[in-house]
Design a protein around this motif. Sequence first.
Motif, PDB file in Angstrom:
ATOM      1  N   LEU A  36       0.821  -1.206   0.000  1.00 43.72           N
ATOM      2  CA  LEU A  36       0.000   0.000   0.000  1.00 43.72           C
ATOM      3  C   LEU A  36       0.860   1.263   0.000  1.00 43.72           C
ATOM      4  O   LEU A  36       0.582   2.210  -0.721  1.00 43.72           O
ATOM      5  CB  LEU A  36      -0.916   0.025   1.227  1.00 43.72           C
ATOM      6  CG  LEU A  36      -2.091  -0.936   1.215  1.00 43.72           C
ATOM      7  CD1 LEU A  36      -2.807  -0.904   2.559  1.00 43.72           C
ATOM      8  CD2 LEU A  36      -3.048  -0.584   0.100  1.00 43.72           C
ATOM      9  N   ALA A  37       1.892   1.284   0.831  1.00 42.17           N
ATOM     10  CA  ALA A  37       2.701   2.487   0.993  1.00 42.17           C
ATOM     11  C   ALA A  37       3.785   2.618  -0.080  1.00 42.17           C
ATOM     12  O   ALA A  37       4.162   3.729  -0.440  1.00 42.17           O
ATOM     13  CB  ALA A  37       3.338   2.518   2.381  1.00 42.17           C
ATOM     14  N   PHE A  38       4.277   1.504  -0.553  1.00 37.01           N
ATOM     15  CA  PHE A  38       5.340   1.521  -1.562  1.00 37.01           C
ATOM     16  C   PHE A  38       4.993   0.536  -2.673  1.00 37.01           C
ATOM     17  O   PHE A  38       4.486  -0.547  -2.413  1.00 37.01           O
ATOM     18  CB  PHE A  38       6.691   1.140  -0.933  1.00 37.01           C
ATOM     19  CG  PHE A  38       7.135   2.108   0.125  1.00 37.01           C
ATOM     20  CD1 PHE A  38       7.784   3.283  -0.211  1.00 37.01           C
ATOM     21  CD2 PHE A  38       6.895   1.851   1.470  1.00 37.01           C
ATOM     22  CE1 PHE A  38       8.183   4.192   0.754  1.00 37.01           C
ATOM     23  CE2 PHE A  38       7.294   2.750   2.459  1.00 37.01           C
ATOM     24  CZ  PHE A  38       7.937   3.917   2.094  1.00 37.01           C
ATOM     25  N   ASP A  39       5.300   0.927  -3.896  1.00 34.56           N
ATOM     26  CA  ASP A  39       5.032   0.028  -5.014  1.00 34.56           C
ATOM     27  C   ASP A  39       6.154  -1.005  -5.137  1.00 34.56           C
ATOM     28  O   ASP A  39       7.070  -1.048  -4.317  1.00 34.56           O
ATOM     29  CB  ASP A  39       4.820   0.811  -6.310  1.00 34.56           C
ATOM     30  CG  ASP A  39       6.031   1.628  -6.727  1.00 34.56           C
ATOM     31  OD1 ASP A  39       7.137   1.387  -6.207  1.00 34.56           O
ATOM     32  OD2 ASP A  39       5.870   2.520  -7.589  1.00 34.56           O
ATOM     33  N   ALA A  40       6.074  -1.813  -6.171  1.00 30.99           N
ATOM     34  CA  ALA A  40       7.053  -2.892  -6.356  1.00 30.99           C
ATOM     35  C   ALA A  40       8.469  -2.358  -6.542  1.00 30.99           C
ATOM     36  O   ALA A  40       9.444  -3.021  -6.183  1.00 30.99           O
ATOM     37  CB  ALA A  40       6.657  -3.750  -7.557  1.00 30.99           C
ATOM     38  N   ALA A  41       8.603  -1.154  -7.083  1.00 25.60           N
ATOM     39  CA  ALA A  41       9.919  -0.554  -7.301  1.00 25.60           C
ATOM     40  C   ALA A  41      10.446   0.137  -6.051  1.00 25.60           C
ATOM     41  O   ALA A  41      11.558   0.667  -6.053  1.00 25.60           O
ATOM     42  CB  ALA A  41       9.852   0.436  -8.452  1.00 25.60           C
ATOM     43  N   GLY A  42       9.635   0.158  -4.990  1.00 33.77           N
ATOM     44  CA  GLY A  42      10.068   0.795  -3.753  1.00 33.77           C
ATOM     45  C   GLY A  42       9.762   2.278  -3.674  1.00 33.77           C
ATOM     46  O   GLY A  42      10.210   2.963  -2.765  1.00 33.77           O
ATOM     47  N   GLU A  43       8.991   2.775  -4.639  1.00 32.38           N
ATOM     48  CA  GLU A  43       8.619   4.193  -4.656  1.00 32.38           C
ATOM     49  C   GLU A  43       7.366   4.412  -3.801  1.00 32.38           C
ATOM     50  O   GLU A  43       6.472   3.571  -3.792  1.00 32.38           O
ATOM     51  CB  GLU A  43       8.344   4.660  -6.088  1.00 32.38           C
ATOM     52  CG  GLU A  43       9.558   4.592  -6.992  1.00 32.38           C
ATOM     53  CD  GLU A  43      10.661   5.525  -6.550  1.00 32.38           C
ATOM     54  OE1 GLU A  43      10.363   6.666  -6.152  1.00 32.38           O
ATOM     55  OE2 GLU A  43      11.835   5.112  -6.599  1.00 32.38           O
TER      56      GLU A  43
END
Length: 86
Positions: A36-43
């Motif tokens: 929820l807070a970060f996407d798969a790329a860590g953004e």
Amino acid sequence: MKLSRAASWFLLAFGVWSWFIWVSFVRNLWRNGSGLAFDAAGEPTAYFWVHLLLAVSSFLLGTAVGVIGLRGVLALRREARGERPE
């Protein structure tokens, strides 16, 4: 304006409680692994930014409320000692 002892302590406790709750929330938000807070790329996602904004707003409001309560408690203590108000 003069606050009662109960109101002063309540406002001070609310300010402390607000900081405790929102610091815990931000810590948990930062460590969020659910996606929820970060996407798969860590953004950071929009969910992260909205909740971070809520937390910062609550820090500021909690601080303001706590300062009002602290000033009330200190004024009551000065009054109890017979000192002149500032």
